[in-house]
Design a protein around this motif. Structure first.
Motif, short mmCIF file in Angstrom:
data_model
loop_
_atom_site.label_atom_id
_atom_site.label_comp_id
_atom_site.label_asym_id
_atom_site.label_seq_id
_atom_site.Cartn_x
_atom_site.Cartn_y
_atom_site.Cartn_z
N MET A 40 10.19 -12.97 -33.64
CA MET A 40 11.55 -12.88 -33.13
C MET A 40 12.30 -11.68 -33.71
O MET A 40 13.17 -11.11 -33.06
N MET A 41 11.95 -11.29 -34.93
CA MET A 41 12.64 -10.16 -35.55
C MET A 41 12.22 -8.83 -34.93
O MET A 41 13.01 -7.88 -34.92
N ILE A 42 11.00 -8.73 -34.40
CA ILE A 42 10.56 -7.45 -33.85
C ILE A 42 10.73 -7.37 -32.34
O ILE A 42 10.52 -6.31 -31.76
N THR A 43 11.11 -8.48 -31.70
CA THR A 43 11.31 -8.43 -30.26
C THR A 43 12.63 -7.75 -29.94
O THR A 43 13.55 -7.68 -30.75
N ARG A 44 12.71 -7.26 -28.71
CA ARG A 44 13.95 -6.63 -28.27
C ARG A 44 14.17 -6.99 -26.82
O ARG A 44 13.27 -7.43 -26.12
N ARG A 45 15.37 -6.76 -26.36
CA ARG A 45 15.70 -7.04 -24.96
C ARG A 45 15.09 -5.94 -24.09
O ARG A 45 15.24 -4.75 -24.40
N PRO A 46 14.44 -6.30 -23.00
CA PRO A 46 13.84 -5.27 -22.16
C PRO A 46 14.90 -4.47 -21.42
O PRO A 46 15.99 -4.97 -21.11
N SER A 47 14.56 -3.21 -21.14
CA SER A 47 15.49 -2.39 -20.36
C SER A 47 15.46 -2.89 -18.91
O SER A 47 14.61 -3.68 -18.51
N ARG A 48 16.39 -2.39 -18.12
CA ARG A 48 16.47 -2.82 -16.71
C ARG A 48 15.19 -2.44 -15.97
O ARG A 48 14.67 -3.23 -15.17
N ASP A 49 14.67 -1.25 -16.23
CA ASP A 49 13.44 -0.81 -15.55
C ASP A 49 12.25 -1.70 -15.93
O ASP A 49 11.44 -2.07 -15.07
N GLU A 50 12.12 -2.02 -17.22
CA GLU A 50 11.03 -2.90 -17.66
C GLU A 50 11.14 -4.27 -17.01
O GLU A 50 10.15 -4.83 -16.53
N PHE A 51 12.35 -4.80 -16.96
CA PHE A 51 12.55 -6.12 -16.37
C PHE A 51 12.20 -6.11 -14.89
O PHE A 51 11.53 -7.03 -14.40
N LEU A 52 12.63 -5.09 -14.17
CA LEU A 52 12.32 -5.01 -12.74
C LEU A 52 10.82 -4.87 -12.51
O LEU A 52 10.27 -5.46 -11.58
N VAL A 54 8.34 -5.94 -14.48
CA VAL A 54 7.71 -7.22 -14.77
C VAL A 54 7.99 -8.21 -13.63
O VAL A 54 7.10 -8.95 -13.21
N SER A 55 9.20 -8.20 -13.10
CA SER A 55 9.55 -9.09 -11.99
C SER A 55 8.73 -8.77 -10.76
O SER A 55 8.25 -9.68 -10.06
N LYS A 56 8.56 -7.49 -10.46
CA LYS A 56 7.77 -7.09 -9.29
C LYS A 56 6.32 -7.50 -9.44
O LYS A 56 5.70 -8.03 -8.51
N VAL A 57 5.74 -7.26 -10.61
CA VAL A 57 4.33 -7.61 -10.84
C VAL A 57 4.14 -9.12 -10.76
O VAL A 57 3.18 -9.61 -10.15
N THR A 58 5.07 -9.87 -11.35
CA THR A 58 4.98 -11.33 -11.30
C THR A 58 5.11 -11.83 -9.87
O THR A 58 4.35 -12.70 -9.43
N CYS A 63 2.63 -14.01 -4.89
CA CYS A 63 2.33 -13.85 -3.46
C CYS A 63 0.83 -13.80 -3.20
O CYS A 63 0.33 -14.40 -2.24
N LEU A 64 0.11 -13.09 -4.06
CA LEU A 64 -1.35 -13.00 -3.88
C LEU A 64 -2.02 -14.37 -4.06
O LEU A 64 -2.92 -14.73 -3.29
N LEU A 65 -1.59 -15.12 -5.05
CA LEU A 65 -2.16 -16.46 -5.24
C LEU A 65 -1.81 -17.38 -4.08
O LEU A 65 -2.63 -18.19 -3.65
N GLY A 66 -0.59 -17.26 -3.56
CA GLY A 66 -0.21 -18.06 -2.40
C GLY A 66 -1.03 -17.70 -1.17
O GLY A 66 -1.47 -18.58 -0.42
N ALA A 67 -1.26 -16.40 -0.96
CA ALA A 67 -2.07 -15.96 0.17
C ALA A 67 -3.51 -16.44 0.02
O ALA A 67 -4.14 -16.88 1.00
N LEU A 68 -4.03 -16.38 -1.18
CA LEU A 68 -5.39 -16.86 -1.42
C LEU A 68 -5.49 -18.36 -1.16
O LEU A 68 -6.43 -18.83 -0.51
N GLY A 69 -4.51 -19.11 -1.62
CA GLY A 69 -4.49 -20.55 -1.37
C GLY A 69 -4.40 -20.86 0.11
O GLY A 69 -5.06 -21.77 0.62
N PHE A 70 -3.57 -20.11 0.83
CA PHE A 70 -3.45 -20.32 2.27
C PHE A 70 -4.75 -19.96 2.98
O PHE A 70 -5.18 -20.65 3.91
#
Length: 85
Positions: A40-52, A54-58, A63-70
């Motif tokens: 917890m001491m070495i973690t930091r808040r991600p920048s806006r670009d990093e957050f976006l 990670v959100s896109k990749v997630t 979506c890929l797992l949903g398509a595979l399941g379908f």
């Protein structure tokens, strides 16, 4: 009660073993808490670009797992319907 060579009964030995097990578990828990504090001491808040990013990749992964399941589920449903009299 059974006594060992030292004159202590087996119940005391079991109590001592359970106490040592509890102490070792407590030490493991304390070590885990210390590791969590260190992380917890070495973690930091991600920048806006990093957050976006990670959100896109997630989202893409979901979506890929949903398509595979379908892709697996749809043909199976058609096969079940065809095999059913």
């Amino acid at each position: 009660m059974a006594k060992n060579k030292d004159g202590n009964n087996s119940k005391n030995i079991k109590n001592n073993k359970s106490k040592s097990v509890m102490l070792s578990k407590l030490e493991e828990f304390k070590a885990f808490i210390n590791q969590c504090k260190r992380v917890m001491m070495i973690t930091r808040r991600p920048s806006r670009d990093e957050f976006l990013m990670v959100s896109k990749v997630t989202g893409l992964g979901i979506c890929l797992l949903g398509a595979l399941g379908f892709a697996i589920h749809a043909p199976m449903m058609y096969l079940k319907a065809m095999l059913k009299p």
